[in-house]
Design an enzyme around this catalytic site. Structure first.
Site, mmCIF file in Angstrom:
data_model
loop_
_atom_site.group_PDB
_atom_site.id
_atom_site.type_symbol
_atom_site.label_atom_id
_atom_site.label_comp_id
_atom_site.label_asym_id
_atom_site.label_seq_id
_atom_site.Cartn_x
_atom_site.Cartn_y
_atom_site.Cartn_z
ATOM 1 N N ARG A 76 0.887 -1.179 0.000
ATOM 2 C CA ARG A 76 0.000 0.000 0.000
ATOM 3 C C ARG A 76 0.913 1.213 0.000
ATOM 4 O O ARG A 76 1.630 1.457 0.969
ATOM 5 C CB ARG A 76 -0.909 -0.026 1.229
ATOM 6 C CG ARG A 76 -1.670 1.260 1.409
ATOM 7 C CD ARG A 76 -2.784 1.150 2.433
ATOM 8 N NE ARG A 76 -3.919 0.423 1.895
ATOM 9 C CZ ARG A 76 -5.144 0.431 2.413
ATOM 10 N NH1 ARG A 76 -5.397 1.140 3.495
ATOM 11 N NH2 ARG A 76 -6.119 -0.244 1.860
ATOM 12 N N HIS A 98 -7.245 0.642 -6.628
ATOM 13 C CA HIS A 98 -7.501 -0.263 -5.508
ATOM 14 C C HIS A 98 -8.155 -1.536 -6.079
ATOM 15 O O HIS A 98 -9.343 -1.805 -5.843
ATOM 16 C CB HIS A 98 -8.425 0.431 -4.491
ATOM 17 C CG HIS A 98 -8.397 -0.186 -3.131
ATOM 18 N ND1 HIS A 98 -7.568 -1.237 -2.789
ATOM 19 C CD2 HIS A 98 -9.116 0.091 -2.007
ATOM 20 C CE1 HIS A 98 -7.768 -1.560 -1.519
ATOM 21 N NE2 HIS A 98 -8.700 -0.770 -1.033
ATOM 22 N N GLN A 125 -10.152 -4.176 -3.892
ATOM 23 C CA GLN A 125 -11.464 -3.685 -3.468
ATOM 24 C C GLN A 125 -12.478 -3.880 -4.595
ATOM 25 O O GLN A 125 -13.586 -4.370 -4.373
ATOM 26 C CB GLN A 125 -11.369 -2.194 -3.091
ATOM 27 C CG GLN A 125 -12.680 -1.604 -2.636
ATOM 28 C CD GLN A 125 -13.159 -2.194 -1.317
ATOM 29 O OE1 GLN A 125 -12.409 -2.252 -0.365
ATOM 30 N NE2 GLN A 125 -14.396 -2.663 -1.263
ATOM 31 N N ASP A 127 -17.446 6.742 -1.673
ATOM 32 C CA ASP A 127 -16.188 6.625 -0.925
ATOM 33 C C ASP A 127 -15.926 7.994 -0.282
ATOM 34 O O ASP A 127 -16.626 8.977 -0.584
ATOM 35 C CB ASP A 127 -15.050 6.223 -1.887
ATOM 36 C CG ASP A 127 -13.716 6.003 -1.177
ATOM 37 O OD1 ASP A 127 -13.709 5.800 0.056
ATOM 38 O OD2 ASP A 127 -12.662 6.043 -1.856
ATOM 39 N N CYS A 145 -16.674 1.296 0.247
ATOM 40 C CA CYS A 145 -15.513 0.433 0.481
ATOM 41 C C CYS A 145 -15.064 0.461 1.937
ATOM 42 O O CYS A 145 -14.379 -0.449 2.387
ATOM 43 C CB CYS A 145 -14.371 0.858 -0.437
ATOM 44 S SG CYS A 145 -13.892 2.577 -0.185
ATOM 45 N N ARG A 167 -13.725 -9.142 1.051
ATOM 46 C CA ARG A 167 -12.306 -8.844 0.854
ATOM 47 C C ARG A 167 -11.458 -10.075 1.194
ATOM 48 O O ARG A 167 -10.552 -10.436 0.447
ATOM 49 C CB ARG A 167 -11.867 -7.651 1.729
ATOM 50 C CG ARG A 167 -12.363 -6.295 1.244
ATOM 51 C CD ARG A 167 -11.793 -5.885 -0.108
ATOM 52 N NE ARG A 167 -10.345 -5.830 -0.123
ATOM 53 C CZ ARG A 167 -9.607 -4.792 0.275
ATOM 54 N NH1 ARG A 167 -10.214 -3.698 0.691
ATOM 55 N NH2 ARG A 167 -8.296 -4.837 0.215
HETATM 56 N N1 CP Z 1 -11.462 -0.656 1.969
HETATM 57 C C1 CP Z 1 -10.196 -0.717 2.421
HETATM 58 O O1 CP Z 1 -9.236 -0.947 1.674
HETATM 59 O O2 CP Z 1 -10.074 -0.540 3.757
HETATM 60 P P1 CP Z 1 -8.705 -0.317 4.543
HETATM 61 O O3 CP Z 1 -8.166 1.013 4.163
HETATM 62 O O4 CP Z 1 -9.119 -0.390 5.994
HETATM 63 O O5 CP Z 1 -7.764 -1.415 4.181
HETATM 64 N N1 NVA Z 2 -10.059 6.519 -1.314
HETATM 65 C C1 NVA Z 2 -9.708 6.030 -0.014
HETATM 66 C C2 NVA Z 2 -9.942 4.563 0.076
HETATM 67 C C3 NVA Z 2 -9.569 3.900 1.366
HETATM 68 C C4 NVA Z 2 -9.815 2.436 1.347
HETATM 69 C C5 NVA Z 2 -8.253 6.403 0.278
HETATM 70 O O1 NVA Z 2 -7.420 6.280 -0.624
HETATM 71 O O2 NVA Z 2 -7.959 6.818 1.385
#
Ligand code: CP
Ligand code: NVA
Length: 304
Positions: A101, A128, A131, A223, A263, A291
């Site tokens: 990440r 992502h 997701q 989101d 999400c 997930r």
């Molecule tokens: N939806 C999602 O990826 O959640 P997290 O940021 O908690 O991993």
């Molecule tokens: N768009 C959000 C998604 C988190 C799962 C972010 O990038 O923070």
């Protein structure tokens, strides 16, 4: 040759359907896969916080008989303490797979370039994919099909939307997106998604009117307005997105049985009200559960 999963765009429609199919099998028969990745190790390099992605990959790997190791910002400090290349080259010699990440999608690409083991995108500024795959699994569970369904996305043209839009277009799900002006998904990704949609016979449409987007929708998705890394823009974004909240009034313009997706994490009271996220329409916890099933399918396909 090793295969990475950095974005939905690199998956063909049949590969997506194969992941969905395997996810369903794993979900229905956990025991059958409990030794599938015995002796394998997965590293989780996370530059940002996470609940779902971290826990689902970590627990998923253990449920497949393997071992997972969380490497948060303080352990590796990829790009700070060590170059992305050195991290990739060294970890490839210990691990069988990496979930990362990152802030910058380019770092993920660099990691994948030098890694000898599969690299899975656990969220970047651009995409992502895990997701979006779990979202497709959830939609298929609820509707049994992707065709003739209409999904409305209300909010920011961000990483989650980019992957969702691309995934929808590949499997033939119609998507109508409402963003404030200036927050549309990137032109390149939109054009790419439209190209996929032409092949699958679905539609990708953009508007700035949330009411128009949800008209006739079977699913409404949203989101956060402020993604991780954008905190400095909070005040401006809260103002720009104020008419893009999923609330009871907006839902009156959608189909009667319309379901609501997010999400997570949600900023309750901003992009979605308590009354909607806690209502019977909301399937956000089903999404979150899926997930883990989808991560297991991805791990099996890439690491086995
Ligand atoms: N939806 C999602 O990826 O959640 P997290 O940021 O908690 O991993
Ligand atoms: N768009 C959000 C998604 C988190 C799962 C972010 O990038 O923070």
């Amino acid at each position: 040759m090793k295969k990475d999963l950095l974005s939905i765009a690199e998956l063909g429609p049949n590969e997506i359907l194969r992941i969905i199919d395997l996810t369903e099998k794993i979900k229905n028969n956990k025991a059958r896969y409990s030794d599938s990745l015995k002796g394998k190790s997965l590293g989780l390099i996370f530059q940002k916080p996470s609940n779902r992605t971290r826990v689902s990959f970590e627990v998923g790997m253990v449920q497949l008989g393997g071992h997972a190791m969380y490497l948060g910002p303080n352990e590796i400090d990829m790009g700070g303490r060590e170059s992305v290349k050195d991290v990739a080259c060294v970890l490839s010699r210990y691990l069988n797979g990496i979930v990362a990440r990152t802030y910058k999608h380019e770092d993920l690409k660099e990691l994948a370039k030098y890694s000898r083991v599969p690299v899975i995108n656990g969220l970047s500024d651009r995409a992502h994919p895990c997701q979006a795959l779990a979202d497709l699994v959830t939609i298929k569970e609820k509707f049994g099909t992707f065709k003739v369904i209409k999904l409305a996305y209300i909010g920011d043209g961000n990483n989650v939307l980019s992957s969702l839009m691309c995934a929808a277009a590949k499997v033939g799900l119609n998507i109508k997106i409402a963003t404030p002006k200036g927050y549309e998904p990137s032109k390149k990704m939109t054009e790419e998604a439209k190209k996929f949609a032409r092949k699958s016979g679905s539609k990708v449409e953009l508007t700035h009117d949330p009411k128009a987007a949800v008209k006739g929708a079977d699913i409404i998705y949203t989101d956060v307005w402020v993604s991780m890394g954008q905190e400095k823009e909070t005040a401006k974004r809260e103002k720009d997105f104020r008419h893009f909240q999923i609330n009871d009034r907006l839902l009156r313009s959608a189909n009667k049985g319309c379901l609501v997706m997010h999400c997570l994490p949600a900023h309750r009271g901003q992009e979605i009200t308590d009354s909607v996220i806690d209502s019977k329409r909301s399937i956000v916890y089903d999404q979150a559960e899926n997930r883990i099933h989808v991560e297991k399918a991805i791990l099996l396909l890439l690491l086995k």
